[in-house]
Design a protein around this motif. Structure first.
Motif, PDB file in Angstrom:
ATOM      1  N   MET A   1      19.299  14.607  32.478  1.00 39.78           N
ATOM      2  CA  MET A   1      20.640  14.715  34.291  1.00 39.78           C
ATOM      3  C   MET A   1      19.517  15.524  35.036  1.00 39.78           C
ATOM      4  SD  MET A   1      23.066  15.115  36.083  1.00 39.78           S
ATOM      5  CE  MET A   1      24.541  16.153  36.975  1.00 39.78           C
ATOM      6  N   SER A   2      18.987  16.014  34.833  1.00 40.15           N
ATOM      7  CA  SER A   2      17.641  16.706  36.270  1.00 40.15           C
ATOM      8  C   SER A   2      17.096  15.351  36.834  1.00 40.15           C
ATOM      9  CB  SER A   2      16.478  17.525  35.626  1.00 40.15           C
ATOM     10  OG  SER A   2      15.550  16.807  35.096  1.00 40.15           O
ATOM     11  N   THR A   3      16.756  14.210  35.593  1.00 38.70           N
ATOM     12  CA  THR A   3      15.944  13.190  36.313  1.00 38.70           C
ATOM     13  C   THR A   3      16.729  12.484  37.737  1.00 38.70           C
ATOM     14  OG1 THR A   3      14.603  12.503  34.984  1.00 38.70           O
ATOM     15  CG2 THR A   3      14.924  10.964  36.355  1.00 38.70           C
ATOM     16  N   VAL A   4      18.521  12.572  37.312  1.00 43.10           N
ATOM     17  CA  VAL A   4      19.395  11.041  37.844  1.00 43.10           C
ATOM     18  C   VAL A   4      19.844  12.575  39.678  1.00 43.10           C
ATOM     19  CG1 VAL A   4      21.851  11.563  37.536  1.00 43.10           C
ATOM     20  CG2 VAL A   4      20.645  10.544  36.019  1.00 43.10           C
ATOM     21  N   VAL A   5      19.599  13.330  39.295  1.00 38.13           N
ATOM     22  CA  VAL A   5      19.758  14.221  40.354  1.00 38.13           C
ATOM     23  C   VAL A   5      18.630  13.937  41.292  1.00 38.13           C
ATOM     24  CG1 VAL A   5      20.130  16.787  42.270  1.00 38.13           C
ATOM     25  CG2 VAL A   5      21.308  16.137  39.626  1.00 38.13           C
ATOM     26  N   LEU A   6      17.312  14.559  40.890  1.00 40.36           N
ATOM     27  CA  LEU A   6      16.041  13.734  41.891  1.00 40.36           C
ATOM     28  C   LEU A   6      16.445  12.204  42.242  1.00 40.36           C
ATOM     29  CD1 LEU A   6      13.092  15.168  42.677  1.00 40.36           C
ATOM     30  CD2 LEU A   6      12.744  13.965  40.438  1.00 40.36           C
ATOM     31  N   VAL A   7      16.702  10.970  41.563  1.00 41.72           N
ATOM     32  CA  VAL A   7      16.396  10.141  41.462  1.00 41.72           C
ATOM     33  C   VAL A   7      17.378  10.286  42.860  1.00 41.72           C
ATOM     34  CG1 VAL A   7      17.634   7.632  41.343  1.00 41.72           C
ATOM     35  CG2 VAL A   7      15.703   9.177  40.129  1.00 41.72           C
ATOM     36  N   ALA A   8      19.179  10.414  42.484  1.00 42.77           N
ATOM     37  CA  ALA A   8      20.227  10.490  44.187  1.00 42.77           C
ATOM     38  C   ALA A   8      18.891  10.972  44.556  1.00 42.77           C
ATOM     39  CB  ALA A   8      21.088  11.382  43.353  1.00 42.77           C
ATOM     40  N   ALA A   9      19.088  11.534  44.577  1.00 40.75           N
ATOM     41  CA  ALA A   9      17.881  13.370  46.097  1.00 40.75           C
ATOM     42  C   ALA A   9      16.924  11.667  47.191  1.00 40.75           C
ATOM     43  CB  ALA A   9      17.431  14.078  45.649  1.00 40.75           C
ATOM     44  N   LEU A  10      16.647  10.823  45.697  1.00 43.88           N
ATOM     45  CA  LEU A  10      15.426  10.502  46.400  1.00 43.88           C
ATOM     46  C   LEU A  10      15.868   9.361  47.645  1.00 43.88           C
ATOM     47  CD1 LEU A  10      12.097   9.408  46.656  1.00 43.88           C
ATOM     48  CD2 LEU A  10      12.772   8.483  44.617  1.00 43.88           C
ATOM     49  N   VAL A  11      16.625   8.196  46.951  1.00 43.16           N
ATOM     50  CA  VAL A  11      18.021   7.518  47.497  1.00 43.16           C
ATOM     51  C   VAL A  11      18.543   7.603  48.642  1.00 43.16           C
ATOM     52  CG1 VAL A  11      19.585   6.277  47.119  1.00 43.16           C
ATOM     53  CG2 VAL A  11      17.766   5.849  45.108  1.00 43.16           C
ATOM     54  N   ALA A  12      18.918   9.113  48.081  1.00 43.50           N
ATOM     55  CA  ALA A  12      20.274   9.531  50.036  1.00 43.50           C
ATOM     56  C   ALA A  12      18.267   9.573  51.198  1.00 43.50           C
ATOM     57  CB  ALA A  12      20.571  10.578  49.432  1.00 43.50           C
ATOM     58  N   ALA A  13      17.629  10.423  50.586  1.00 45.38           N
ATOM     59  CA  ALA A  13      16.654  10.600  51.521  1.00 45.38           C
ATOM     60  C   ALA A  13      15.806   9.368  52.420  1.00 45.38           C
ATOM     61  CB  ALA A  13      15.021  10.920  51.405  1.00 45.38           C
ATOM     62  N   GLY A  14      15.093   8.301  51.321  1.00 44.65           N
ATOM     63  CA  GLY A  14      15.138   7.259  51.776  1.00 44.65           C
ATOM     64  C   GLY A  14      16.370   6.640  52.914  1.00 44.65           C
ATOM     65  N   LEU A  15      17.279   6.610  52.344  1.00 41.40           N
ATOM     66  CA  LEU A  15      18.672   5.883  53.686  1.00 41.40           C
ATOM     67  C   LEU A  15      18.744   6.513  54.692  1.00 41.40           C
ATOM     68  CD1 LEU A  15      21.806   5.143  50.963  1.00 41.40           C
ATOM     69  CD2 LEU A  15      19.519   3.679  52.127  1.00 41.40           C
ATOM     70  N   ILE A  16      18.518   8.149  54.565  1.00 39.92           N
ATOM     71  CA  ILE A  16      18.010   9.069  55.755  1.00 39.92           C
ATOM     72  C   ILE A  16      16.990   8.913  56.678  1.00 39.92           C
ATOM     73  CG2 ILE A  16      17.768  10.926  55.302  1.00 39.92           C
ATOM     74  CD1 ILE A  16      20.541  10.490  57.765  1.00 39.92           C
ATOM     75  N   ALA A  17      16.103   8.662  55.923  1.00 41.62           N
ATOM     76  CA  ALA A  17      14.608   8.358  56.587  1.00 41.62           C
ATOM     77  C   ALA A  17      14.927   6.572  57.891  1.00 41.62           C
ATOM     78  CB  ALA A  17      13.866   8.676  55.791  1.00 41.62           C
ATOM     79  N   GLY A  18      15.120   5.532  56.647  1.00 42.71           N
ATOM     80  CA  GLY A  18      15.017   4.353  56.788  1.00 42.71           C
ATOM     81  C   GLY A  18      16.108   4.437  58.607  1.00 42.71           C
ATOM     82  N   LEU A  19      16.881   5.981  58.168  1.00 43.23           N
ATOM     83  CA  LEU A  19      18.001   4.539  59.339  1.00 43.23           C
ATOM     84  C   LEU A  19      17.121   6.054  60.261  1.00 43.23           C
ATOM     85  CD1 LEU A  19      21.316   5.184  60.820  1.00 43.23           C
ATOM     86  CD2 LEU A  19      20.955   7.638  60.173  1.00 43.23           C
ATOM     87  N   PHE A  20      16.687   6.850  61.127  1.00 39.12           N
ATOM     88  CA  PHE A  20      15.955   7.737  61.849  1.00 39.12           C
ATOM     89  C   PHE A  20      14.406   7.120  62.348  1.00 39.12           C
ATOM     90  CE2 PHE A  20      17.466  11.531  60.441  1.00 39.12           C
ATOM     91  CZ  PHE A  20      18.417  11.680  61.166  1.00 39.12           C
TER      92      PHE A  20
END
Length: 152
Positions: A1-20
């Motif tokens: 579960m901890s890896t899934v949450v971390l990867v989800a955070a990573l994907v969301a962070a990549g998307l938002i960093a890419g937007l900015f």
């Protein structure tokens, strides 16, 4: 579960960093080529359109998921990376709330003296957005470090 949450955070962070990043290198330079009315009305339209569930999911989801990942990685070697990622992503949200939202609100209330409205908005918003892009990218990078540390 901890890896899934971390990867989800990573994907969301990549998307938002890419937007900015996209704002910094294409959206704002593109709008800068227009006249004052085009710039102001374009930004007003963007500011309305961007408040949607997909944006909010990534914008708020990245730091929220990173914060949850902190607690799921207590005592693990990846923890310092997760904490740093969370801190940068939380900083991105704070920066947006302190600088960008007030500027966006002032732009909306600015009336139709487009030259004055643009002059009060553009330079400050663009400068701080570059910082926001760097901060969110740093958050993404730290979460990449966490994932890579966790694999070792």
């Amino acid at each position: 579960m901890s890896t899934v949450v971390l990867v989800a955070a990573l994907v969301a962070a990549g998307l938002i960093a890419g937007l900015f990043y996209a704002y910094a290198c294409s959206v704002m330079p593109g709008l800068a080529r227009g006249d004052d009315k085009t710039f102001v009305e374009g930004m007003r339209g963007i500011n309305i359109a961007i408040v949607n569930p997909v944006f909010m999911l990534t914008f708020l989801g990245a730091p929220l998921l990173a914060g949850v990942a902190v607690f799921l990685h207590l005592g693990e070697p990846a923890l310092p990376w997760v904490i740093a990622g969370f801190a940068f992503l939380a900083g991105m949200v704070l920066l947006t709330g302190a600088v960008h939202i007030p500027l966006n609100n002032a732009l909306e209330r600015g009336g139709d003296d487009y030259a004055a409205v643009r002059a009060a908005f553009e330079t400050t918003w663009v400068r701080w957005n570059v910082l926001r892009a760097l901060v969110s990218t740093a958050g993404f990078g730290c979460l990449v470090g966490a994932v890579l540390t966790g694999r070792g």
